[in-house]
Structure formats: structure tokens, C-alpha cells
Design an enzyme around this catalytic site. Structure first.
Site, PDB file in Angstrom:
ATOM      1  N   SER A 179       0.806  -1.226   0.000  1.00 20.97           N
ATOM      2  CA  SER A 179       0.000   0.000   0.000  1.00 20.97           C
ATOM      3  C   SER A 179       0.839   1.275   0.000  1.00 20.97           C
ATOM      4  O   SER A 179       0.339   2.336  -0.356  1.00 20.97           O
ATOM      5  CB  SER A 179      -0.937   0.028   1.210  1.00 20.97           C
ATOM      6  N   HIS A 183      -0.832   4.829   7.224  1.00 21.24           N
ATOM      7  CA  HIS A 183      -0.223   5.467   6.056  1.00 21.24           C
ATOM      8  C   HIS A 183      -0.017   6.951   6.289  1.00 21.24           C
ATOM      9  O   HIS A 183      -0.818   7.598   6.969  1.00 21.24           O
ATOM     10  CB  HIS A 183      -1.122   5.260   4.832  1.00 21.24           C
ATOM     11  N   ASP A 215      -3.921   8.029   8.281  1.00 24.00           N
ATOM     12  CA  ASP A 215      -4.954   7.165   8.860  1.00 24.00           C
ATOM     13  C   ASP A 215      -4.410   6.233   9.948  1.00 24.00           C
ATOM     14  O   ASP A 215      -5.092   5.319  10.367  1.00 24.00           O
ATOM     15  CB  ASP A 215      -5.625   6.332   7.748  1.00 24.00           C
TER      16      ASP A 215
END
Ligand SMILES: *[C@@H]1O[C@H](CO)[C@@H](O)[C@H](O)[C@H]1NC(C)=O
Ligand SMILES: *[C@@H]1O[C@H](CO)[C@@H](O)[C@H](O)[C@H]1NC(C)=O
Ligand SMILES: *[C@@H]1O[C@H](CO)[C@@H](O)[C@H](O)[C@H]1NC(C)=O
Ligand SMILES: *[C@@H]1O[C@H](CO)[C@@H](O)[C@H](O)[C@H]1NC(C)=O
Ligand SMILES: *[C@@H]1O[C@H](CO)[C@@H](O)[C@H](O)[C@H]1NC(C)=O
Length: 370
Positions: A37, A337, A334
Site C-alpha cells: 500500500s 499510512h 490514517d
């Protein structure tokens, strides 16, 4: 760490220029990326439609853009600095789409080790289905669209930069709930081995310019801080990060660097750059104000979330989570990240600062301030 799986995003973004630049002052003609990610620009978004309502992408793109941040990722800043178009996500390619300037195989939640590795150890890690093994298979499938024949491929790879990672962070995330830090260390060689194998396979395929990022200091990661929630002051360093977790990542990074050195010796015709994500990120937590971020006690407060010490009682996109007023003043978006601002600062450290060893070729463009 299971919740990370839920975090995804729906489509958007990603314009693709059809014009091939043959401007010779651009040092790379192609960028190819593998990872999770931290660098996924839309692969997992093709399969995880439930994140449609999330506020991901809201700062820069103004809509979800297949990225787990409020805006651009490190890889976006890198391709831009080298004058290349936004990397299209492999799973989102349309038939005949131009890929010679780059493509992205990174998939959110993916691991270095494959699914059977975790299965054998009784660990259920669904996103290991998108491990390096899978990403390499995708690459092999696409290769005929990148180059054909010995000569063409030699020229193609001579001008291509291939990034492997960051990857392996999710392998560690997957075992954190089940294993103590000693056991996590025992796990590290397996992760490093997979990354090393991947690099060897890519070199066999023709890659001659590679980048391998290490991992971030997860002891400074808001999600980890929130989960561990330790009340023992001795667990924290002077900046508020968890010592043991950072030590485990340092251990991982050191092993990775040793593996890279071995690969360099075995493949003297190839250049491998190490990206020091650890130090490039750590300085942000040490002197946040210097980089435009909030100082104590708000340094670790995430931008998107709600409540509690780290603003993580409710996760971004869930419940009545909210977006902070000034995303660019937060390092964490968040919990897992970074914000675009965080990633920008890291990218600057990699391309314009000292955190790439050896440094990449000088980028023709500066990383944008806005
Ligand atoms: C996927 O591709 C479509 C069509 O090219 C594009 O409009 C969209 O922005 C892409 N999505 C992502 C996440 O890159
Ligand atoms: C998974 O990884 C291991 C170790 O690299 C390898 O031996 C095995 O063939 C892989 N399995 C699959 C299904 O790809
Ligand atoms: C970690 O777990 C192993 C296996 O359960 C155990 O033998 C060891 O003592 C533990 N180490 C620490 C530091 O807790
Ligand atoms: C630390 O203290 C807070 C408030 O007193 C408590 O809610 C929390 O559970 C404690 N954490 C641990 C790991 O003991
Ligand atoms: C490796 O780096 C050196 C020094 O920057 C450069 O001269 C050489 O062309 C590079 N080799 C490859 C294969 O990219």
C-alpha cells in the site's frame, strides 16, 4: 493489524500520457514498481469497491484515487521528478494501453512471502495472494508489451528503473498479533530471502537499475502506538516512538542491506540503490516543526480518524471519523499510512537528500512544494 485489509479505495486518477518522451536529458525512460500500500496506485482498488465512501484522495485528487493516503505517494513524486507519467496500475490496464513508460504492480496489504508460506505456519493472511510471487507473475505476463527480443529488452532495461518495495512490512504486521518480538526477529530472514529472490529474478529478466527501500520506523507509526498503548515511559524513546518496534525494523533493514550487498557482489553489472525509508521518516518525528508538521503533543495524531490519544478511536472512513483541518501539518493520514505531506518529505529526502545509497541519477525536476 487486520483492519489494514479493510482499508482500500475506489478507482479514479491516473491519466496516462500516450506520448513517448525521447528527451535524452531524462535519465530514466521507464519506472516499474513492486510493493504494497505504500506504493499502490490503483491495483487493490480494482477489487475492493467498498471503500468508495472513504475520504482517501481528498487533499490532492479531490476524490478517491486508488491510493491509501489523502494524495500522492512517494512513487508519484518519483515518477514526476523524472518527467514520467503517473504509473498505471497493472490490474487497471486496458487492452493496448501504453506501458513502456512504466507500470505498477504494487498491491495494498501484500506481503513478501507467499500465501503457502503463511498457510504452512497456520497464519491466515489473505492478501499474501498478492505477494511478490504474484507480482512477478504479472510482470512476466506483461513483459511482451514492455520489450521483445534480446536487443530490444537490453535497451529497454538499460533505461528502466525497477523498484522492489517497500515490501515486507505486512509480513511483520501479519505476525505481530501472534508473535513476540524475539519471534518476529526469527521471521526476518524469510522476508529478506523473498525480497532477495525477487531481485535475482528481475535481474535474470534483464533489470540493471534497481531500488530497494527498507521499512519505516513502525515504532513511530500511529497505529502501532495506539495498539500497544503502553503506559511504561521506558517503552518510548525521547521522541515518543516505541523503542522495541523500531529496533525490530532496524534489524530487518540491516539484514536487507546485507542481502543487497551480496546481490551487488554477485551481479557486478547491476546497480542497486538502497532507499533509507527509516531515517528519511524518522527525522520527521524527531523535529516535526522543521518539516512543517505539528510538534508535541500532536505529532502522532492522525489526520483522518476520531478520538483518543492518537485520534484513532475511530478509523478513517468509519463511524464518525473526520478529516483534520490542515492535512499538511500531519505526518500520519490514517494511522497506517502517511499524508501526502509526509510522503513528499520522505521523497525529498530520497531524491534531493542523503537517503538513497548510492544516489539515483539527478532528477530533471524538483519535487513540487504544493
Ligand atoms: C483506471 O483506469 C481508468 C481508465 O483508464 C481510469 O479512468 C481510472 O482513473 C483508473 N483508476 C486508477 C485507480 O488508476
Ligand atoms: C512460495 O514461496 C516458496 C518460497 O519462496 C516457494 O518455494 C514456493 O514455490 C512458493 N509457492 C507458490 C505457490 O508460489
Ligand atoms: C517469545 O515466545 C517464545 C515462544 O512462545 C518464548 O519461548 C520466548 O520466551 C518469548 N520471548 C519473550 C521475550 O517473551
Ligand atoms: C494505560 O492507561 C490507560 C488510562 O489509564 C488505560 O486505559 C490503558 O488500558 C492502559 N494501557 C495499558 C497497556 O495498560
Ligand atoms: C551504475 O552507476 C554508475 C555510477 O552512477 C553509472 O556510471 C553506471 O552507468 C550505472 N550502471 C548501470 C547498469 O546503470
Amino acid at each position: 493489524m487486520k483492519i489494514v485489509i479493510l482499508f482500500s479505495i475506489i478507482v479514479a486518477c491516473g491519466f496516462v500520457e500516450n506520448v513517448v518522451s525521447d528527451n535524452n536529458q531524462f535519465p530514466y525512460r521507464t519506472i516499474i514498481n513492486f510493493g504494497d500500500s505504500l506504493s499502490d496506485t490503483g491495483n487493490s482498488a480494482t477489487k475492493e469497491p467498498f471503500a468508495a465512501n472513504s475520504p482517501y484522495g481528498s487533499t490532492y485528487f479531490k476524490h478517491p484515487a486508488g491510493r491509501l493516503s489523502d494524495g500522492r505517494l512517494i512513487i508519484d513524486f518519483i515518477v514526476k521528478a523524472y518527467g514520467l507519467p503517473v504509473l498505471p496500475a497493472y490490474l487497471n490496464l486496458t487492452k493496448g494501453q501504453h506501458v513502456k513508460q512504466g507500470v505498477n504492480f504494487a498491491y495494498s496489504g501484500s506481503t513478501a512471502n507467499n500465501k503457502s508460506f503463511f498457510d504452512q505456519r497456520g497464519l491466515d493472511v489473505p492478501l499474501a495472494a498478492y505477494s511478490l510471487t504474484t507480482q512477478f507473475e504479472w510482470f512476466q505476463k506483461l513483459k511482451p508489451s514492455l520489450c521483445t527480443g534480446k536487443e530490444d529488452c537490453a535497451t529497454f532495461f538499460k533505461n528502466a528503473l525497477v523498484l522492489v518495495g517497500e515490501i515486507g512490512g505486512n509480513d511483520i504486521n501479519a505476525i505481530i498479533p501472534h508473535k513476540n518480538l524475539t519471534e518476529i526477529r526469527e521471521f526476518v530472514p524469510h522476508i529478506v530471502q523473498e525480497i532477495s529472490t525477487m531481485i535475482s529474478k528481475l535481474i535474470e529478466e534483464g533489470a540493471v537499475q534497481l531500488v530497494v527501500p527498507g521499512n519505516f520506523p513502525i515504532g513511530c507509526n500511529s497505529y502501532v502506538l495506539n495498539e500497544v498503548n503502553s503506559n511504561k515511559t521506558e517503552d518510548y524513546d525521547e521522541f515518543g516512538c516505541l523503542r522495541n518496534y523500531n529496533a525490530a525494523i532496524k534489524y530487518f533493514n540491516d539484514q536487507l542491506k546485507t542481502a543487497i550487498d551480496d546481490l551487488r557482489h554477485k551481479n557486478t553489472h547491476v546497480n542497486i540503490t538502497y532507499f533509507n525509508y527509516y531515517s528519511a521518516a524518522r527525522r520527521l518525528y524527531e523535529t516535526p516543526e522543521q518539516y512543517g508538521f505539528k510538534g508535541k503533543p500532536d505529532t502522532f495524531k492522525v489526520c483522518c480518524g476520531k478520538g483518543g490519544r492518537y485520534n484513532l478511536k475511530e478509523f478513517c472512513g468509519f463511524g464518525d471519523s473526520v478529516i483534520c483541518e490542515e492535512p499538511s501539518k500531519h505526518i500520519s493520514w490514517d494511522g497506517f499510512h502517511m499524508t501526502e505531506a509526509g510522503y513528499r518529505a520522505v521523497a525529498q529526502g530520497l531524491l534531493e537528500g542523503p537517503y538513497a545509497t548510492p544516489a539515483l541519477k539527478t532528477p530533471p525536476f524538483k519535487i513540487p512544494k504544493e
